[in-house]
Write an enzyme that holds these catalytic residues in place. Structure first.
Site, short mmCIF file in Angstrom:
data_model
loop_
_atom_site.label_atom_id
_atom_site.label_comp_id
_atom_site.label_asym_id
_atom_site.label_seq_id
_atom_site.Cartn_x
_atom_site.Cartn_y
_atom_site.Cartn_z
N TYR A 181 -39.65 93.86 7.33
CA TYR A 181 -39.49 92.48 7.76
C TYR A 181 -40.67 92.06 8.64
CZ TYR A 181 -34.57 93.20 6.40
OH TYR A 181 -33.41 93.50 5.73
N GLY A 213 -27.31 81.12 3.43
CA GLY A 213 -27.12 79.80 4.03
C GLY A 213 -26.41 78.81 3.15
#
Length: 329
Positions: free
Chosen positions: A55, A209
């Site tokens: 990440y 989301g």
């Protein structure tokens, strides 16, 4: 905060995914707010903190390390290795190295970036098709024996791979996508997990989301947002999936909670061997997510959600063809 059991490891039933603090969902990263979000999570009892070495090309581990400075003993810290970009310019990780040699290098680098002496839960991010899983897990087990890692995990693996790995060293958790719009683990890996006593850590439990109901158009994504390249968020699939989310919004409104809280409550109702890790980089969304812990769904509500979001309802794969080739191996 409730607790979940991942093998012998006890964690908060809701964790915090930190990837979005450093990559994938837009360039507007705010380190101060991200660190404040980690602190707020820990203060609220959400102490299961998830990151990975890939990440932000290590930047996320460094960020999490700064956030945990002085508070390390209050968190259950999870990170991953093995997934990386073939070239620094590649937008998504696209190669896997599960070799014992690389595992040792990757672990020491993660410990250094995180600024910690040990990792609580260390995952293989993807299975390396060129290295027997027994060899990879054998090297990971050496890290446990050396005191650098407490528990081991795998990500996006098949039941057969889990069995082979678990025979070498106990696997505490498997991480994969699971939510109302990704139901395949229920007939895939989940039965094997429960047979072996391994916990499940769902990432993207809010459908990246989408299940919050806040995304209305592809135009809502920033230019560098990874969702622009994901089949579920493109073309005709977008509207088909938006129609599904509207059903969740209606059920949530009837219950007096947000769509995201309802989606998380559905996952939390699947068992105390499940610990979702919704990701956020803002305290206001963290607070909303944590509200799901107090939502106890009735059997009728669970049935209504299952009917609104049957396993085959979602349009499009969750990754492009290259990404899908690396999951379930």
């Amino acid at each position: 905060m409730r607790e979940s059991q991942l093998g012998e490891l006890t964690v908060s039933s809701l964790g915090l995914g930190c990837m979005g603090m450093s990559q994938s969902y837009g360039v507007q990263n705010d380190e101060a707010e991200s660190i404040a979000t980690v602190h707020a999570a820990i203060d609220a009892g959400c102490t299961f903190i998830d990151t990975a070495d890939v990440y932000g090309d290590g930047a996320n581990e460094e960020l999490v390390g700064r956030a945990l400075a002085g508070r390390r003993d209050q968190a259950v810290l999870a990170t991953k290795f093995g997934f990386k970009r073939a070239q620094p310019s590649d937008s998504m990780p696209n190669v896997v190295d599960g070799s014992p040699e690389y595992s040792r290098v990757a672990l020491d680098a993660s410990l250094r970036r995180l600024g910690v002496e040990h990792i609580d839960l260390w995952y293989l991010h993807r299975r390396d098709p060129n290295v027997p899983i027994e060899e990879t897990v054998g090297a990971m087990a050496e890290a446990v024996q050396a005191g650098k890692v407490r528990y081991l995990g795998l990500s996006e693996v098949s039941g057969d791979t889990l069995r082979a790995a678990h025979a070498v060293h106990p696997i505490s958790a498997v991480q994969s996508e699971w939510s109302l719009w990704t139901r395949d683990p229920e007939t895939g890996i989940l039965p094997t997990l429960r047979e072996l006593g391994v916990g499940f850590v769902p990432f993207s439990p809010l459908g990246r989301g989408f299940l919050t109901g806040q995304i209305k158009s592809p135009a809502d994504f920033e230019p560098d947002d990874m969702r622009r390249e994901m089949p579920r968020f493109t073309g005709e699939n977008f509207q088909k999936n938006l129609d599904l989310v509207e059903k969740v919004r209606e059920l949530a409104a009837a219950r007096g909670v947000t769509a995201g809280q309802l989606a998380l409550a559905w996952l939390l109702a699947q068992g105390n061997d499940v610990a979702p890790i919704p990701g956020t980089k803002r305290r206001k969304y963290l607070a909303e997510n944590l509200g799901a812990v107090d939502v106890e769904l009735t059997a009728a509500e669970l049935a209504a959600l299952d009917a609104a979001f049957p396993p085959d309802a979602v349009a499009g794969d969750r990754y492009n063809a290259g990404g899908m080739s690396m999951v379930g191996k």
